[in-house]
Scaffold this active site. Sequence first.
Site, PDB file in Angstrom:
ATOM      1  N   LYS A  36       0.613  -1.049  -0.124  1.00 32.93           N
ATOM      2  CA  LYS A  36       0.359   0.219   0.014  1.00 32.93           C
ATOM      3  C   LYS A  36       0.904   1.268  -0.157  1.00 32.93           C
ATOM      4  CE  LYS A  36       0.347  -2.098   4.549  1.00 32.93           C
ATOM      5  NZ  LYS A  36      -0.303  -2.528   4.799  1.00 32.93           N
ATOM      6  N   GLU A  39      -5.547  -4.737  -5.394  1.00 31.65           N
ATOM      7  CA  GLU A  39      -6.333  -5.678  -5.010  1.00 31.65           C
ATOM      8  C   GLU A  39      -5.796  -5.732  -3.185  1.00 31.65           C
ATOM      9  OE1 GLU A  39     -10.018  -5.839  -5.831  1.00 31.65           O
ATOM     10  OE2 GLU A  39      -9.461  -5.360  -3.777  1.00 31.65           O
ATOM     11  N   GLY A  99      -6.962  -6.057   3.215  1.00 37.35           N
ATOM     12  CA  GLY A  99      -6.754  -7.294   2.494  1.00 37.35           C
ATOM     13  C   GLY A  99      -7.319  -8.492   2.102  1.00 37.35           C
ATOM     14  N   ILE A 112     -10.448  -8.642   1.048  1.00 31.42           N
ATOM     15  CA  ILE A 112     -11.854  -7.953   1.129  1.00 31.42           C
ATOM     16  C   ILE A 112     -11.978  -7.498  -0.788  1.00 31.42           C
ATOM     17  CG2 ILE A 112     -13.412  -6.390   1.119  1.00 31.42           C
ATOM     18  CD1 ILE A 112     -12.783  -6.107   3.775  1.00 31.42           C
ATOM     19  N   GLY A 167       0.305 -11.244  13.468  1.00 26.10           N
ATOM     20  CA  GLY A 167       0.736 -11.315  11.946  1.00 26.10           C
ATOM     21  C   GLY A 167       0.514  -9.928  10.895  1.00 26.10           C
ATOM     22  N   GLU A 183       1.969  -3.365  11.916  1.00 24.89           N
ATOM     23  CA  GLU A 183       3.224  -3.602  10.191  1.00 24.89           C
ATOM     24  C   GLU A 183       4.554  -3.684  10.966  1.00 24.89           C
ATOM     25  OE1 GLU A 183       2.710  -2.088   7.013  1.00 24.89           O
ATOM     26  OE2 GLU A 183       1.186  -3.363   7.738  1.00 24.89           O
ATOM     27  N   ASP A 214      -1.382   3.612   7.864  1.00 29.39           N
ATOM     28  CA  ASP A 214      -1.163   2.513   7.175  1.00 29.39           C
ATOM     29  C   ASP A 214      -2.672   2.795   6.906  1.00 29.39           C
ATOM     30  OD1 ASP A 214      -0.954  -0.428   6.325  1.00 29.39           O
ATOM     31  OD2 ASP A 214      -2.794  -0.795   7.254  1.00 29.39           O
ATOM     32  N   LYS A 263      -4.284   3.371   2.690  1.00 22.05           N
ATOM     33  CA  LYS A 263      -5.037   2.512   1.970  1.00 22.05           C
ATOM     34  C   LYS A 263      -6.416   3.330   0.691  1.00 22.05           C
ATOM     35  CE  LYS A 263      -4.125  -1.553   4.677  1.00 22.05           C
ATOM     36  NZ  LYS A 263      -4.153  -2.067   6.205  1.00 22.05           N
TER      37      LYS A 263
HETATM   38  N1  HSE Z   1      -0.932  -3.486   9.188  1.00 20.70           N
HETATM   39  C1  HSE Z   1      -1.906  -3.385   8.612  1.00 20.70           C
HETATM   40  C2  HSE Z   1      -3.636  -4.079   9.068  1.00 20.70           C
HETATM   41  C3  HSE Z   1      -1.954  -5.489   7.491  1.00 20.70           C
HETATM   42  O1  HSE Z   1      -3.475  -4.054  10.490  1.00 20.70           O
HETATM   43  O2  HSE Z   1      -4.167  -3.914   8.451  1.00 20.70           O
HETATM   44  C4  HSE Z   1      -3.118  -4.969   6.304  1.00 20.70           C
HETATM   45  O3  HSE Z   1      -2.220  -4.032   5.256  1.00 20.70           O
END
Ligand code: HSE
Length: 403
Positions: A100, A124, A129, A131, A182, A185, A196, A200
């Site tokens: 992103k 995408e 994620g 979606i 996981g 970031e 983040d 997006k």
């Molecule tokens: N760090 C991001 C989140 C990962 O938590 O949404 C997915 O882009």
Amino acid sequence: MKQIAILGLGVVGRGTADLFAENAAGIAKRIGEDVRVKYALDIREMPDSPYASLIVHSIDVILGDPEVTVVAEVMGGLHPAYEYTKACLTAGKSVVSSNKELVATYGAELLALAAERGVYYLFEASTGGAIPVISPLVTDLAANEVTGIAGILNGTTNYILTRMFRAGATFEGALTEAQQKGYAERNPAADIEGIDACRKICILAAGATGILPDAARVHTEGITAIRQRDVQTAEANGYTVKLLGRLDIRPWGTFVLVAPFLVPVTSPLSGVEDVFNAVLVRCNYAGDIMFYGRGAGSHPTASAVAADILSVLRGDAKRQTWTVGGADYPTDFRLFRARHYLALTGIDRNAARVVWSDAEILEAAGDELTLLTPEISEQELTDDIARLTPLGAHVQAHLRVCD
Ligand code: HSE
């Protein structure tokens, strides 16, 4: 046999390799031939990885192999992802990306380069994620005018907010859990400070309008200032608190912003919990459409990466053309209008009503007054607070209401 390469064998790269191994038979049936991951570029050796035999350390191996027609860039970060993506597109290979930061920064340029070279740049997986949301914006909803987008776009912060207020977890504990799963970031400040989500919403705004906003001009707030008592007050008054990325197109301007909002419990966004993301798109013909699913994690994100790869291999991928927003895009945030939730100390309700005669008082507990202002602009709010400050008022918390 179709051959692909993966740049970066981290959380998403590993998930993508898993998907092509586990779903190989179904994919072969749908594509009409086998699809094989031929290379995985990584700086690490990873001898214990099931994909150790695929690992290469130089992009030149991939660039020089004419059998590789699609490359998944899932490394993250701007560099060398930018240089590698340009090199792949220039070499006539389509690139799909979960990155992103790269798309929000160089998306317009990379889309133009892909078109010039007759290949595709798809992303995408960069937003939401698993979606499907970018593809529907440019296909199924393409006949509409999009008038707004409100998205829960960061799984980590949604997970933290949910764990804090449903399970009593501390902010730090919930963040550690999100990192272990996981979701977060490498530097989780990008999650909790809203950076983040900002990337997006810029990508979604560009998908909806064709104009990529300059992220530096997007008003961005995170969740670090949210207090437990604000959430409790919100809940007691029929709201949840969510970090939203918003595109809001009004007669007086086009706004792009990220901030925590009070979301009415009647909104479908209010029940979106844990790592789930949701994107509510407001269209002039379709009405409100909501996309919902897992917004982060290895396999969900791999699902979107692989979907883009398959669309290139099937030959039904769609191109976008983006321009880059100028100095007046998005519109100056000071003109953005909303109702404001304020927690104030140092004044009583009578003083507050001098400024906002029709304020809705939510709570007056101890020395703190919480209220909702009428709908006013950010500039009007700043001016109103400046009038109250000499009376001794201090703003302890400030959130906006999502209409
Ligand atoms: N760090 C991001 C989140 C990962 O938590 O949404 C997915 O882009």
